[in-house]
Write a protein that holds these residues in place. Structure first.
Motif, PDB file in Angstrom:
ATOM      1  N   PRO A 101     -14.111   1.785 -28.059  1.00 22.33           N
ATOM      2  CA  PRO A 101     -14.252   1.294 -26.142  1.00 22.33           C
ATOM      3  C   PRO A 101     -15.942   0.656 -26.715  1.00 22.33           C
ATOM      4  CG  PRO A 101     -15.979   3.138 -27.034  1.00 22.33           C
ATOM      5  CD  PRO A 101     -14.846   3.701 -27.858  1.00 22.33           C
ATOM      6  N   ILE A 102     -15.303  -0.696 -25.268  1.00 15.63           N
ATOM      7  CA  ILE A 102     -16.346  -1.450 -25.226  1.00 15.63           C
ATOM      8  C   ILE A 102     -17.138  -0.972 -23.989  1.00 15.63           C
ATOM      9  CG2 ILE A 102     -15.557  -2.840 -27.139  1.00 15.63           C
ATOM     10  CD1 ILE A 102     -14.313  -4.323 -24.887  1.00 15.63           C
ATOM     11  N   LEU A 103     -18.734  -1.413 -24.065  1.00 19.29           N
ATOM     12  CA  LEU A 103     -19.312  -1.317 -22.647  1.00 19.29           C
ATOM     13  C   LEU A 103     -19.603  -3.193 -22.579  1.00 19.29           C
ATOM     14  CD1 LEU A 103     -18.816   0.038 -20.180  1.00 19.29           C
ATOM     15  CD2 LEU A 103     -21.453   0.716 -20.957  1.00 19.29           C
ATOM     16  N   ILE A 106     -25.819  -5.934 -35.142  1.00 20.94           N
ATOM     17  CA  ILE A 106     -24.659  -4.980 -34.502  1.00 20.94           C
ATOM     18  C   ILE A 106     -24.821  -3.779 -33.786  1.00 20.94           C
ATOM     19  CG2 ILE A 106     -22.024  -4.127 -34.845  1.00 20.94           C
ATOM     20  CD1 ILE A 106     -22.290  -6.092 -36.942  1.00 20.94           C
ATOM     21  N   GLY A 107     -24.530  -3.964 -31.984  1.00 26.00           N
ATOM     22  CA  GLY A 107     -24.973  -2.544 -31.779  1.00 26.00           C
ATOM     23  C   GLY A 107     -23.443  -1.914 -31.173  1.00 26.00           C
ATOM     24  N   ARG A 108     -24.035  -1.547 -29.801  1.00 26.39           N
ATOM     25  CA  ARG A 108     -22.322   0.189 -30.326  1.00 26.39           C
ATOM     26  C   ARG A 108     -20.695  -0.749 -30.240  1.00 26.39           C
ATOM     27  NH1 ARG A 108     -22.170   5.063 -26.431  1.00 26.39           N
ATOM     28  NH2 ARG A 108     -20.344   5.791 -26.657  1.00 26.39           N
ATOM     29  N   THR A 109     -21.350  -2.079 -28.664  1.00 23.42           N
ATOM     30  CA  THR A 109     -20.567  -2.721 -28.115  1.00 23.42           C
ATOM     31  C   THR A 109     -19.732  -3.169 -29.662  1.00 23.42           C
ATOM     32  OG1 THR A 109     -20.727  -2.780 -25.284  1.00 23.42           O
ATOM     33  CG2 THR A 109     -19.839  -4.427 -26.767  1.00 23.42           C
ATOM     34  N   THR A 110     -20.477  -4.561 -29.895  1.00 27.01           N
ATOM     35  CA  THR A 110     -20.046  -5.633 -30.792  1.00 27.01           C
ATOM     36  C   THR A 110     -19.684  -4.317 -32.408  1.00 27.01           C
ATOM     37  OG1 THR A 110     -22.677  -6.868 -30.444  1.00 27.01           O
ATOM     38  CG2 THR A 110     -20.910  -6.707 -33.028  1.00 27.01           C
ATOM     39  N   THR A 138     -14.867   4.856 -22.163  1.00 25.87           N
ATOM     40  CA  THR A 138     -13.905   5.736 -23.457  1.00 25.87           C
ATOM     41  C   THR A 138     -12.720   5.973 -22.628  1.00 25.87           C
ATOM     42  OG1 THR A 138     -15.981   5.973 -24.502  1.00 25.87           O
ATOM     43  CG2 THR A 138     -14.217   7.381 -25.081  1.00 25.87           C
ATOM     44  N   THR A 139     -12.656   6.887 -21.667  1.00 31.43           N
ATOM     45  CA  THR A 139     -11.454   7.561 -20.639  1.00 31.43           C
ATOM     46  C   THR A 139     -10.053   6.512 -20.905  1.00 31.43           C
ATOM     47  OG1 THR A 139     -12.696   9.177 -19.920  1.00 31.43           O
ATOM     48  CG2 THR A 139     -10.864   8.777 -19.289  1.00 31.43           C
ATOM     49  N   LEU A 140     -10.062   5.206 -20.344  1.00 30.24           N
ATOM     50  CA  LEU A 140      -9.537   5.107 -19.922  1.00 30.24           C
ATOM     51  C   LEU A 140      -8.706   3.738 -21.528  1.00 30.24           C
ATOM     52  CD1 LEU A 140     -11.081   3.223 -17.153  1.00 30.24           C
ATOM     53  CD2 LEU A 140      -9.273   4.366 -16.884  1.00 30.24           C
ATOM     54  N   LEU A 141      -9.325   3.820 -22.689  1.00 32.60           N
ATOM     55  CA  LEU A 141      -9.114   3.302 -23.533  1.00 32.60           C
ATOM     56  C   LEU A 141      -7.166   3.502 -23.951  1.00 32.60           C
ATOM     57  CD1 LEU A 141      -9.742   1.305 -26.204  1.00 32.60           C
ATOM     58  CD2 LEU A 141     -10.969   2.671 -26.967  1.00 32.60           C
ATOM     59  N   SER A 142      -6.711   2.709 -23.886  1.00 34.19           N
ATOM     60  CA  SER A 142      -5.696   3.359 -25.036  1.00 34.19           C
ATOM     61  C   SER A 142      -5.813   3.299 -26.435  1.00 34.19           C
ATOM     62  CB  SER A 142      -4.964   2.244 -24.363  1.00 34.19           C
ATOM     63  OG  SER A 142      -3.396   2.156 -25.436  1.00 34.19           O
TER      64      SER A 142
END
Length: 398
Positions: free
Chosen positions: A174-176, A156-160, A206-210
């Motif tokens: 956030p995800i990427l 598991i990485g940051r996006t997962t 991160t900025t766009l995430l609701s």
């Protein structure tokens, strides 16, 4: 580091300039050069447009009908580097075989690999098995809700981690992934490969995430990249972000994201032995647990050296791997297969066991099996084509 902060070191000047240009295009009075300084009204418009589109156009996927973090975790791992259409039948079959963390943790690794067989990138299955045992031992059999604890699990990485926690618990992480990188790269018309601007892209995600609808927002962002903002021929006319997309307005959407310069993939030629004994059994061996295909079964063989014939390669490799002598017979088949970083051609020959007792010199285990028994063992995808050729031939050729 707080949830909504981003790394400030190793900033890419080109990425920073792209974000500054994007902001300048939207609001000529704003000269900031960071995604975190996007005008709030633009952020709100982007969120609303995407969520509205998702409510009407989002994909109906089986894991979206669940709030079970285990089922969501399985889907997230399967979707790494694998298309949705391929994943769906594997996902359903997996949950029938391993319906919860406890059943996965208690399973034999060979059973886990057999259930995963054909999906590729087998380290994912080994990591799932290992992580399930960790969850049972350290988290009472429940998938952890803390980001750092999720991130510490195998595979598991940051996006997962962000994908699981947002989908299962509606937490604002956030995800990427690849789809998201492509969408955000086009949004700001990033003029360098995404890999050179990861801090900025994380900052933008991160900025766009609701903060109130992170589950739907992240799913929508992935859907946007998978269905409209595709790698080739993006459907900009249907995109909810078209008015805000700098790449579209510059008419460069088909040229982005920029790619890293890559050389040709290495191509390995392999000699493979289907070794028969007098009882019409075939010798197979199980790879050691580390590496690309760790823990899977295969037919013995190895790389053909310069100036070496296939037959000589097979005899040498079998001697080195198993300590036996074989007689190389007729060719069974040729299999071409591509991995992410190299290609292989398997030159497969029938062989007869002539001398010596097989030993697992360079593998974990060896077995003599009948053609009827062979389907019980997990094999790499390329080896499945060898098995299919054997089943079509039915028997050892005379």
């Amino acid at each position: 580091m707080s949830r909504r902060s981003s790394p400030q070191r190793n900033r890419s000047p080109r990425a920073k300039a792209a974000i500054a240009a994007y902001i300048a295009d939207i609001d000529s009075t704003n000269s900031a050069g960071s995604a975190s300084n996007l005008p709030s009204f633009v952020v709100q418009q982007l969120r609303q447009a995407l969520l509205s589109w998702y409510a009407h156009q989002g994909r109906d996927l089986p894991w979206r009908h669940s709030r079970d973090p285990y089922a969501i975790w399985i889907s997230e791992i399967m979707l790494q580097q694998t298309q949705v259409t391929t994943v769906i039948p594997y996902y359903r079959r997996w949950l029938q075989r391993f319906p919860n963390v406890d059943s996965l943790a208690a399973a034999d690794l060979q059973d886990v690999l057999k259930t995963w067989e054909g999906l590729g990138y087998y380290a994912r299955a080994r990591n799932l098995h290992r992580a399930a045992q960790t969850i049972g031992q350290q988290h009472g059999g429940r998938f952890p809700q803390q980001f750092d604890q999720a991130l510490a699990l195998s595979g598991i990485g940051r996006t997962t981690a962000g994908g699981i926690l947002s989908a299962a618990f509606n937490q604002p992480w956030p995800i990427l992934d690849g789809n998201v990188k492509r969408v955000l790269t086009r949004l700001i018309a990033l003029d360098c490969p995404p890999s050179q601007a990861l801090p900025e892209l994380w900052d933008l995600s991160t900025t766009l995430l609701s903060p109130t609808q992170p589950r739907d927002f992240n799913q929508a962002l992935m859907d946007l990249g998978a269905t409209l903002c595709t790698r080739r021929h993006p459907n900009c006319q249907q995109c909810p972000w078209q008015p805000y997309c700098r790449a579209y307005n510059l008419n460069v959407q088909s040229e982005l994201p920029m790619s890293e310069a890559r050389g040709p993939l290495p191509h390995k030629h392999i000699g493979v032995a289907v070794i028969w004994n007098d009882q019409q059994q075939i010798l197979i061996d199980r790879r050691r647990p580390q590496g690309l295909l760790g823990g899977l079964w295969e037919f013995p063989g190895g790389k053909i050296e310069a100036g070496e014939t296939v037959e000589a390669c097979i005899q040498r490799e079998v001697q080195e791997e198993l300590g036996i002598h074989v007689e190389v017979g007729k060719q069974l088949t040729t299999v071409d297969h591509a991995y992410s970083h190299f290609k292989v051609t398997l030159n497969v020959y029938h062989c007869r066991h002539r001398q010596g007792e097989p030993q697992p010199l360079e593998c974990d285990e060896i077995r003599w099996v009948t053609l009827e028994e062979i389907s019980q063992f997990p094999f790499p995808k390329a080896n499945l084509q060898i098995i299919a050729a054997l089943q079509q031939a039915h028997h050892l050729p005379t």
